[in-house]
Design a protein around this motif. Structure first.
Motif, short mmCIF file in Angstrom:
data_model
loop_
_atom_site.label_atom_id
_atom_site.label_comp_id
_atom_site.label_asym_id
_atom_site.label_seq_id
_atom_site.Cartn_x
_atom_site.Cartn_y
_atom_site.Cartn_z
N MET A 1 0.46 -1.23 0.50
CA MET A 1 0.06 0.08 0.02
C MET A 1 0.61 0.89 0.30
O MET A 1 2.01 1.33 0.60
CB MET A 1 -0.60 -0.34 1.23
N SER A 2 0.40 2.38 -1.13
CA SER A 2 1.02 3.09 -1.10
C SER A 2 1.02 4.27 0.40
O SER A 2 0.14 4.50 0.84
CB SER A 2 0.85 4.55 -2.38
N LYS B 1 -10.07 2.76 -4.91
CA LYS B 1 -10.36 2.05 -4.82
C LYS B 1 -11.25 1.20 -6.16
O LYS B 1 -10.73 -0.03 -6.89
CB LYS B 1 -11.62 1.61 -3.81
N ARG B 2 -12.23 2.60 -6.91
CA ARG B 2 -12.35 2.00 -8.04
C ARG B 2 -11.42 1.39 -9.05
O ARG B 2 -11.88 1.30 -10.09
CB ARG B 2 -13.49 3.65 -8.66
N ILE B 3 -10.50 2.61 -9.69
CA ILE B 3 -9.32 2.79 -10.57
C ILE B 3 -8.78 1.16 -9.57
O ILE B 3 -8.13 0.66 -11.13
CB ILE B 3 -8.26 4.08 -10.39
N GLU B 4 -8.30 1.20 -8.71
CA GLU B 4 -7.67 -0.22 -8.41
C GLU B 4 -8.44 -0.94 -8.97
O GLU B 4 -7.87 -2.37 -9.43
CB GLU B 4 -7.24 -0.22 -7.34
N VAL B 5 -10.10 -1.35 -9.17
CA VAL B 5 -10.25 -1.84 -9.06
C VAL B 5 -10.42 -2.84 -10.79
O VAL B 5 -10.68 -3.37 -11.37
CB VAL B 5 -12.14 -2.54 -9.12
N ARG C 1 0.13 7.87 -8.50
CA ARG C 1 -0.95 8.02 -8.78
C ARG C 1 -2.66 8.40 -8.07
O ARG C 1 -3.38 9.02 -8.51
CB ARG C 1 -1.34 6.04 -9.31
N VAL C 2 -1.79 8.09 -7.40
CA VAL C 2 -3.05 8.96 -5.72
C VAL C 2 -2.69 10.03 -5.78
O VAL C 2 -4.12 10.80 -6.31
CB VAL C 2 -2.80 8.17 -4.41
#
Length: 147
Positions: free
Chosen positions: A1-2, A35-39, A49-50
């Protein structure tokens, strides 16, 4: 995790403990976007990216505030302003105008840019350095003025 994502998650827990509903809601919005982007992309986001996600959220809030004020809806603009302040707490310290100009001058010299045709090269070099630390719309105007 970042590190940045971990910091945001910790802020969510702190807001829950403090029963700060406004801050908690905004922090949850941030985490849901991440979370949406990760999924969707099936990846774990890094700090860079965050920062892009946070930068996009700041831009959205600024646009919404302008639209709400134009529509004479100050109560909605105030809510967006509160969210904007919470999001800004996770962004790195903003750069001063002189620091931004120094980075622009270096990038122009580095790329050998001489005209507006070279703007893409310059923006490609400076965007990673300024992401989350300066308003990219303002930076774009500065680059245009220098070229």
């Amino acid at each position: 995790m970042s590190d940045l994502k971990a910091q945001i998650t910790a802020a969510m827990k702190d807001a829950m403990r403090a029963k700060d509903k406004a801050r908690l809601g905004t922090v949850r919005l941030i985490l849901s976007d991440i979370k949406r982007i990760e999924v969707d992309e099936r990846i774990e986001l890094d700090d860079e990216r965050v920062l892009q996600v946070l930068d996009k959220m700041v831009k959205q809030r600024r646009d919404s505030i302008a639209q709400y004020l134009a529509a004479e809806r100050p109560e909605l603009a105030d809510k967006e302003q509160q969210e904007l302040e919470v999001i800004k707490t996770f962004l790195p310290q903003p750069l001063s105008d002189s620091e931004i100009n120094e980075i622009l001058d270096q990038a122009i010299a580095e790329t050998g840019a001489a005209s507006m045709a070279d703007m893409g090269k310059v923006m490609g070099v400076i965007k990673p350095k300024l992401q989350g630390r300066a308003d990219m719309g303002q930076v774009s105007k500065l680059v245009k003025a220098k070229l």
